[in-house]
Design a protein around this motif. Structure first.
Motif, PDB file in Angstrom:
ATOM      1  N   VAL A 113       0.705  -1.302  -0.355  1.00 20.44           N
ATOM      2  CA  VAL A 113      -0.086   0.037   0.005  1.00 20.44           C
ATOM      3  C   VAL A 113       0.753   1.384   0.079  1.00 20.44           C
ATOM      4  N   VAL A 114       0.696   2.046  -1.080  1.00 24.02           N
ATOM      5  CA  VAL A 114       1.414   3.430  -1.280  1.00 24.02           C
ATOM      6  C   VAL A 114       0.490   4.359  -1.074  1.00 24.02           C
ATOM      7  N   ASP A 115       0.370   5.154  -0.080  1.00 28.92           N
ATOM      8  CA  ASP A 115      -0.357   6.308   0.091  1.00 28.92           C
ATOM      9  C   ASP A 115       0.244   7.253   1.220  1.00 28.92           C
ATOM     10  N   PRO A 116       0.226   8.529   1.142  1.00 28.36           N
ATOM     11  CA  PRO A 116       0.792   9.352   2.241  1.00 28.36           C
ATOM     12  C   PRO A 116       0.072   9.506   3.527  1.00 28.36           C
ATOM     13  N   ALA A 117      -1.318   8.941   3.533  1.00 32.75           N
ATOM     14  CA  ALA A 117      -2.041   9.251   4.768  1.00 32.75           C
ATOM     15  C   ALA A 117      -2.055   7.905   5.610  1.00 32.75           C
ATOM     16  N   PRO A 118      -1.649   7.827   6.703  1.00 34.66           N
ATOM     17  CA  PRO A 118      -1.387   6.714   7.701  1.00 34.66           C
ATOM     18  C   PRO A 118      -2.762   6.004   8.041  1.00 34.66           C
TER      19      PRO A 118
END
Length: 222
Positions: free
Chosen positions: A10-15
């Motif tokens: 999973v690649v996303d800036p939101a934890p």
């Protein structure tokens, strides 16, 4: 369902979103789920051992080295994922720009889903992509996809690039500036810029990383 013992990424800036996605992917059968907040971390996390199944990627990723916002920077990761043996990539994003949607599918993503859509749409997109059949487009981006296809219709696509344009695109992939490219191919920086504008029209994107990704995906450059 994901293949047995497979790993997801999973690649996303939101934890919080990464956490929710990881839980969803485990429910779909993932043994392990790697998480990354940006491009550099994703490049590291992509090197996992064992079978790889699926990457869920936001195309709008931050890059500290290039603070200017690029709503399709995440597409730079696709050649890395292919090289590392990730067979399926699904985009989960808020970006609806027609050029970005078109570039994502041309670069090889198997699904494109909006973050604003219900969970059922995401689940359907993931399952469709994993099934290996048709690509999946969120119903909410139907208009964007149609516009993107119309913008790219006609005399367009990587296969329409001239030999000189392919040479220039290859030098772009190597990280050269317009001036450096001009020195190599014996053209002025202004002429190189004109060639890049024609390449952009044919590929449907003016972003250098997108052009390179499309060129690699199509086999025009390696």
């Amino acid at each position: 369902m994901l293949p047995p013992d497979a790993t997801a990424l999973v690649v996303d800036p939101a934890p919080l979103l990464r956490e929710a996605l990881a839980a969803r992917l485990r429910a779909l059968g993932a043994r392990d789920v790697e998480e990354a907040a940006g491009l550099e971390e994703a490049r590291v996390r992509a090197h996992v051992s064992g079978p790889r199944a699926l990457c869920v990627l936001d195309v709008d990723l931050p890059d500290p080295a290039h603070p200017a916002r690029d709503p399709a920077r995440g597409l730079e990761l696709l050649p890395v994922l292919r090289a590392d043996g990730w067979p399926v990539t699904v985009v989960l994003t808020s970006v609806t720009d027609p050029a970005v949607v078109r570039a994502a599918f041309l670069a090889g993503v198997r699904g494109y889903v909006l973050k604003s859509s219900p969970l059922a749409v995401l689940t359907e997109g993931l399952q469709c992509a994993l099934a290996g059949g048709d690509v999946y487009a969120d119903p909410a981006i139907a208009g964007s996809l149609a516009v993107g296809l119309l913008q790219g219709a006609g005399d367009a696509g990587p296969g329409t690039l001239s030999a000189r344009e392919v040479d220039i695109l290859r030098l772009v992939a190597e990280g050269h500036t317009n001036k450096e490219i001009g020195d190599v191919v014996d053209l002025s920086a202004l002429t190189v810029k004109s060639h890049l504008a024609r390449i952009a029209r044919k590929l449907g994107t003016g972003d250098r990383s997108h052009m390179v990704a499309l060129g690699i995906r199509s086999g025009v450059i390696s």
